[in-house]
Design an enzyme around this catalytic site. Structure first.
Site, mmCIF file in Angstrom:
data_model
loop_
_atom_site.group_PDB
_atom_site.id
_atom_site.type_symbol
_atom_site.label_atom_id
_atom_site.label_comp_id
_atom_site.label_asym_id
_atom_site.label_seq_id
_atom_site.Cartn_x
_atom_site.Cartn_y
_atom_site.Cartn_z
ATOM 1 C CG ASP B 331 -16.768 12.443 -18.490
ATOM 2 O OD1 ASP B 331 -17.325 12.732 -17.423
ATOM 3 O OD2 ASP B 331 -16.924 10.961 -18.648
ATOM 4 C CD GLU B 372 -2.302 13.185 -10.083
ATOM 5 O OE1 GLU B 372 -2.009 11.869 -10.288
ATOM 6 O OE2 GLU B 372 -3.065 13.440 -10.618
ATOM 7 C CB THR B 403 -0.803 6.322 1.610
ATOM 8 O OG1 THR B 403 -0.576 6.601 2.661
ATOM 9 C CG2 THR B 403 0.309 5.368 1.490
ATOM 10 C CD GLN B 405 -4.773 4.941 3.687
ATOM 11 O OE1 GLN B 405 -3.958 4.816 2.948
ATOM 12 N NE2 GLN B 405 -6.291 5.271 2.807
ATOM 13 C CB THR B 406 0.633 9.851 4.823
ATOM 14 O OG1 THR B 406 0.375 9.895 3.411
ATOM 15 C CG2 THR B 406 0.847 9.193 5.928
ATOM 16 C CG MET B 408 2.506 15.022 2.491
ATOM 17 S SD MET B 408 3.217 15.502 4.439
ATOM 18 C CE MET B 408 2.765 13.634 5.480
ATOM 19 C CB SER B 409 5.083 10.489 -1.518
ATOM 20 O OG SER B 409 5.648 11.802 -2.148
ATOM 21 C CG ASP B 547 -16.422 5.038 -16.479
ATOM 22 O OD1 ASP B 547 -17.471 5.931 -15.528
ATOM 23 O OD2 ASP B 547 -15.387 4.940 -16.073
ATOM 24 C CG ASP B 551 -21.779 7.892 -15.708
ATOM 25 O OD1 ASP B 551 -22.472 9.122 -14.997
ATOM 26 O OD2 ASP B 551 -20.676 7.849 -15.872
#
Lengths: 554, 712
Positions: B331, B372, B403, B405-406, B408-409, B547, B551
């Site tokens: 992987d 990230e 989050t 959903q957004t 974005m931070s 996992d 698979d």
């Protein structure tokens, strides 16, 4: 020219001739065993025996073919000897006794050609030509057929088919053995060997004694005797008889004939598995062992320190003056290591240690280069054992030519390598333990032991040469040696064919950088080492009590 | 919060696994070096295992190894003969050393098993009888864990030990699995998805879950582990069986050679020198006792080396197959690249500068705890010298956390709003604030995408209005040393295939950078399966890790399927190995351990057989030099007397087993190299060494023995 230089030139010429011929012959054999076409004469043979040469056989069918054909051959040969007095051209010879007829029948069908009789005073023209000479062709062709079946096992994948026994048998005879024999026989006749169906000449010698000169189709039998690694001489004296082997040139020719097919078959093998280098690795292992044995025996025969031999320039007892030490030694090694058993000198008279080398040559299982066909399959079995022992050391489960050497394969290979040691050791032990065996011995001590050991080694490995020195024509020896010859020939074939079937069914494993390279010199070295150690360990005590005890005493 | 490593491919991952499943080996084993071996051998283990060695003397245990069974019979025979002539010291000594040979062989196996037993004891502690809270309708009843049946529903709350293997059907909980994995950080288990499996013996730390029992008591994962590490479940592997057949046939050959030697000897007049005792001694010396004694220890130790790396092989067959693997499916994420993408570059749009972008990117990422987000802060510090600010430093700042959903931070501070996030989200935000999107922001983002990277946009809204400042280039970072590793694998003849959900363009870029042989992009479980079948059809053995439940078919199909312990029970059931560390890089080590196991077997077999040559040179002259004085010339070692020669060979034969126990347990040294070089090296050490070593060993033992009065 000094004799040593002459010997070096002789060996060089022999190796040169073999090197020249192995390629066209090997490729030719690969082609005929891969071809789908039948010659007209072959079609006629298939029709007359009712065989279909185009069906593929799985291993049990192939084996049934081998065994049925051989059993019929034994029966035919046995009957022929028993009734030879009633057939034409009997020369007035009596029928052969049952035990000797059994021994001789098995001997010729198993490609051994152990002879407990003297051909010129026992076998009629019909027995010699219609019985013994025929077996010289067919028993050799059976050997090649089984080897080719094993090669197909390596070459083929995802099938159980190993080819057609009848086609392989007939092609071996018609396209390989007969043509070469004809050429060889003509050369032999030209060089002085006899070929006739005359009556016995009786002449008066210079001293006034009467001597019977035997006639016969000698040259034709001589050619196939050597080419088919049979070894059964027309005369009791075999290739030391001037009618069979008139001189230096015929001697070289006969040695060449002994070696040519066994040394060419690895090329056939390489061609058929699609990698000639694999064949060269095998032929190199055969060649190294054969060459070392030639050097050892020649050296020992020259170096013998006795007074008589110093005057003669070497150990000459039992050798022909017209050949000398070197050519005699070369013949002796070549005949014992090809499972031929024809002789141009008396192995019994060789030095103790040389006798040991000749014995060891047979004990290796007749694989360097071995009999026609049997040498190749024997060597391939040893390659499997070597791959298994050392192949693990590259970190993969063992594989050879893209085939896994798993439980089934190793079981069959292990059975194969058990047979001849068991026959040799048990046979010798029984002969020494029973009065039947001991009474026949004419020598005592280590040399007497060597003679018995040699007899069972020769019979079990289908060689056929004898150390002489004891009366082999007794019921006991005829029977036990006959059993050794039959079991030593056909039991291994069972395992070889089963192995071939198992290999042919596998799917091939592709080569990677992690695969053991079996075409490299390193593997050849490993193979030689494995053969020497495994055989050496098996027979060391026996060799110590015979040839070593005798040879080291000098 | 959802937990699914698969989604790490998303530009902005929400994933914060409680314990990063794809971290590097916690054992401190450097993957770049990747040498297997080590594992110290303590001589005290020999003493500790002695009682076990004697316990294994029963014929029913011994018959499993044909070679050692022959030695056992030999010991009995010589003992009986010694009792019959009690005055003969030689018989007693030979009998004693033959018994020692058998005991040493058992000792080797006992030591190998002993090492696993320590691990098994730890596991057993976790398996203390638990009380299960079984749900019957709406009510609960308390039953012993051993009485649970498959399909029962049990409840576990904080501090409860999970009573058996099962799947979470309701709720989320953090679970301490240290009893099995040795890893103390808790993991999250929740109903549905790929993280629903729980293992009996582990402990719930928080919350409440309902578990459906999937395994009968006594057959749970922990039970199987105990059996495996103890060696109780050990079956002979195919290659081991084949080797045993060959050893048995060699034993028969030597048996023949020795039995027939008696009539030969009588003929030669050496009847007296070849007594039953001497012949038995010769037989034991000749048969391959060294490899026969160590064979099972080698196998157990191979499994044990895996256990030490926290890998459980469900069968020895799998370990053996690992050595033969010629295709590795790896992987991408976590194996070839670091688990997460990392910021590699700040690209400003027209009218802004790079430091400006870096500053805004850092500020907006302080509230993003994903790997990230952290990598952006790190890059700003490393490349632009921007000190990491802490959320508390900025008074009056309003943090907008990342989050899913957004996507974005950001932060609102001093009337300035800074945002960073996935392109779509940030563009929408800018437009919402009434700003315009610079054209080159779009082209830059596209350029990064095409190069296999992931673009994140940085935007700001201040007195100049809402606008895009620049683009952050997130990149997959190939782990250090992987290229060399793959190069090594190539030399070993192993092909590596990278499996990734990325598009082919991205996949190709990473594949080239990492130096793998091939890649499978946008891989679905079906693609994986098809790839495995294709490779196997060509005769190749395939290893993979996996996992997820999807698979499972591929894991079952692969010759070596390593399931991650974090994975579903379906995956664990399908694979033939489980990696407790859930570290896919370990596949490479597993292959190396498999190879090492096979090499050790081959090396000791070769050594064992090569040893025989010297033993003949000791024993044959001792037996026959009286009958044939010329055979004394074979006594090239110059051994003192026939008795001391035979005795020395027998003693050497017994002691070499003990000497080689550490090697059998540790395995021979393994380095990735071509088959040719490996064979040359091992043949040199174990073939040639095996030929020479006993000459020296037997001579030394003879020198010592001959000092004893009455022998020399």
């Amino acid at each position: 020219m000094s004799p040593v230089l002459a010997d070096v030139l002789l060996v060089t010429a022999l190796i040169g001739a073999l090197a020249l011929v192995h390629r066209p012959l090997g490729d030719y054999m690969a082609a005929i065993y891969s071809s789908k076409k039948h010659l007209r004469v072959e079609k006629w043979i298939y029709r007359s025996v009712g065989a279909n040469p185009d069906t593929e056989m799985r291993w049990p069918a192939y084996l049934r073919g081998v065994l049925a054909f051989s059993a019929v051959s034994v029966l035919f040969l046995y009957l022929l000897q028993r009734v030879q007095d009633k057939l034409p051209l009997s020369l007035g010879f009596k029928p052969i006794t049952p035990d000797q007829a059994f021994n001789t029948a098995v001997s010729f069908v198993s490609n051994t050609n152990w002879q407990s009789y003297s051909g010129e005073v026992a076998m009629s023209h019909v027995t010699q030509t219609a019985g013994l000479a025929v077996q010289n062709f067919v028993s050799a062709a059976v050997g090649i057929a089984v080897a080719v079946a094993l090669v197909r096992g390596f070459a083929r994948s995802r099938t159980g088919d190993l080819g057609n026994f009848w086609a392989d048998l007939v092609r071996g005879i018609v396209r390989i053995l007969i043509p070469i024999s004809v050429v060889a026989a003509v050369i032999l006749i030209a060089a002085g060997a006899i070929q006739n169906f005359g009556d016995i000449h009786t002449i008066t010698t210079l001293t006034g004694d009467k001597q019977a000169i035997s006639p016969g189709a000698v040259a034709s039998q001589e050619a196939i005797k050597d080419l088919g690694t049979n070894g059964g001489g027309f005369f009791n004296a075999n290739s030391s008889h001037p009618f069979e082997n008139p001189g230096g040139f015929t001697n070289l020719l006969e040695i060449f004939l002994l070696l040519v097919i066994p040394f060419s078959l690895p090329r056939t093998f390489g061609k058929m598995v699609g990698n000639v280098k694999q064949g060269y690795a095998i032929v190199a292992a055969m060649g190294i062992i054969w060459f070392l044995a030639v050097v050892a025996v020649t050296w020992i025969e020259y170096a013998h320190p006795g007074i008589a031999s110093q005057i003669a320039g070497g150990s000459m007892e039992g050798k022909e003056q017209r050949f000398g030490e070197g050519p005699s030694s070369l013949f002796a090694v070549s005949t014992t290591m090809t499972s031929t058993g024809s002789v141009n000198s008396f192995h019994d008279s060789f030095q103790g240690l040389s006798g040991g080398v000749l014995l060891l040559g047979m004990m290796l299982g007749e694989i360097a280069p071995g009999g026609v066909g049997s040498g190749l399959y024997g060597m391939l079995i040893m390659a499997i054992i070597a791959v298994f022992l050392a192949g693990l050391m590259v970190g993969r489960t063992p594989e050879y030519l893209g085939k896994k050497i798993g439980t089934r394969e190793i079981k069959l290979a292990a059975c194969y390598i058990l047979i001849t040691p068991a026959l040799v050791l048990i046979g010798t032990a029984v002969a020494l333990a029973l009065p039947d065996g001991k009474d026949a011995m004419t020598n005592i001590g280590a040399h007497g032991f060597s003679e018995v050991l040699y007899a069972y080694t020769s019979a079990s490995n289908n060689n056929g040469s004898a150390f002489a020195g004891f009366g082999a024509n007794t019921e006991f020896f005829n029977t036990t040696l006959g059993l050794c010859m039959a079991l030593g020939r056909f039991l291994p074939m069972v395992f070889v064919l089963a192995l071939a079937g198992s290999l042919a069914e596998q799917k091939p494993i592709p080569d990677t950088a992690g695969t053991l390279r079996t075409e490299k010199p390193l593997f050849t070295g490993l193979l030689v080492g494995a053969i020497m150690i495994v055989t050496g360990l098996t027979f060391f005590p026996a060799l110590a009590l015979g040839p070593l005890a005798e040879g080291l005493a000098a | 919060m959802t937990i699914n490593t698969k989604k790490q491919e998303d530009p902005m991952s929400t994933v914060t696994p409680t314990r990063a499943p794809h971290q590097d080996v916690p054992t401190g084993h450097k993957p770049a070096e990747g040498r297997v071996g080590a594992g110290l051998f303590d001589p005290r283990q020999l003493v500790k295992s002695l009682p076990d060695a004697f316990r294994k003397l029963g014929p029913r245990v011994m018959v499993k190894s044909p070679v050692m069974f022959v030695v056992l019979i030999g010991s009995v025979v010589t003992t009986v003969l010694a009792i019959k002539t009690p005055g003969d010291w030689f018989g007693w000594v030979i009998a004693a050393w033959l018994w020692l040979t058998v005991v040493f062989a058992n000792l080797a196996e006992a030591v190998a098993e002993g090492r696993g037993r320590a691990q098994a004891d730890t596991l057993r502690k976790a398996k203390t009888d638990t009380v299960a809270r079984r749900l019957v309708g709406d009510s609960e009843e308390r039953v012993p864990g051993t009485e649970l049946k498959v399909g029962d529903l049990v409840v576990c709350e904080a501090d409860d030990t999970i009573p058996g293997d099962g799947d979470v059907v309701e709720g989320v909980a953090s679970v301490d699995e240290s009893a099995i994995t040795g890893e103390s950080a808790p993991v999250i288990r929740e109903s549905g998805g790929d993280r629903s499996a729980v293992t009996g013996g582990t402990k719930v730390l928080s919350d409440r879950i309902v578990i459906k029992i999937t395994t009968k008591p006594g057959e749970t994962f922990i039970d199987r582990m105990i059996n495996l590490v103890e060696g109780a479940a050990r079956q002979k592997t195919p290659n081991e069986i084949a080797l045993n057949i060959l050893l048995a046939s060699l034993t028969i050959v030597f048996l023949l050679a020795v039995v027939t030697l008696k009539p030969f000897a009588i003929y030669a007049g050496a009847d007296k020198q070849t007594s039953m005792i001497v012949l038995t001694a010769l037989l034991v010396c000749l048969i391959p006792t060294t490899i026969g004694a160590l064979l099972s220890a080698i196998g157990i130790a191979g499994m044990d080396r895996l256990v030490q790396r926290n890998v459980l092989a469900m069968s020895g067959r799998a370990v053996e197959a690992a050595g033969d693997v010629s295709t590795l499916l790896l992987d991408k994420t976590g194996t070839i690249t670091l688990g997460n993408r990392q910021a590699a570059e700040f690209v400003p749009v027209r009218g802004t500068t790079e430091p400006e972008v870096a500053d805004a990117a850092q500020l907006s990422s302080l509230a993003d705890e994903t790997p990230e987000g952290r990598s952006i802060v790190v890059l700003a510090k490393e490349k632009h010298g921007l000190r990491e600010r802490h959320q508390g430093e900025l008074v009056g700042a309003e943090w907008i956390a990342f989050t899913a959903q957004t996507r974005m931070s950001g932060v609102d501070v001093d009337g300035r709003k800074v945002r960073k996030g996935a392109a779509g989200s940030v563009i929408a935000w800018v437009q919402e604030q009434g700003g315009t999107v610079a054209e080159d922001a779009d082209t830059t983002a596209n350029r990064i995408s095409e190069a296999g990277g992931t673009p994140l946009l940085v935007a700001v809204e201040d007195d100049r209005g809402a606008r895009i400042l620049g683009v952050i280039h997130l990149k997959d970072v190939v782990k250090e040393g992987m290229r060399e590793r793959f190069e090594e694998l190539r030399r070993m003849g192993i092909k590596t295939v990278m499996i990734t959900g990325d598009n082919p363009l991205t996949a190709k870029a990473i594949a080239e950078e990492a130096g793998v042989d091939d890649f499978l992009a946008e891989a679905t479980p079906e693609d994986k399966m098809a790839l495995i079948k294709r490779e196997q059809a060509g005769g190749k053995l395939v290893a993979m890790t996996g996992d997820g439940t999807n698979d499972a078919p591929a894991l079952a199909q692969a010759d070596v399927g390593v399931a991650m312990n974090t994975g579903t029970s379906a995956a664990k059931e399908a694979g033939n190995m489980v990696d407790l560390d859930s570290n896919p890089t370990k596949l490479i080590e597993i292959v190396e351990i498999g190879k090492q196991l096979l090499i050790t077997r081959g090396a000791l077999t070769t050594f064992s057989i090569a040893n025989d040559v010297a033993k003949y040179f000791a024993i044959i002259p001792a037996m026959f030099a009286v009958a044939y004085p010329s055979l004394d010339k074979l006594n090239i070692m110059g051994l003192a007397s026939p008795e001391s020669a035979i005795l020395s060979a027998v003693i050497f034969n017994a002691l070499i087993i003990i000497v080689l126990v550490p090697l059998a347990l540790r395995g021979v040294q393994y380095r990735p190299m071509s088959a040719d070089r490996m064979l040359r090296r091992n043949l040199g050490i174990y073939g040639l060494g095996g030929l020479i070593a006993p000459f020296i060993g037997i001579k030394l033992i003879d020198l010592l023995i001959s000092l004893i009065p009455g022998i020399g």
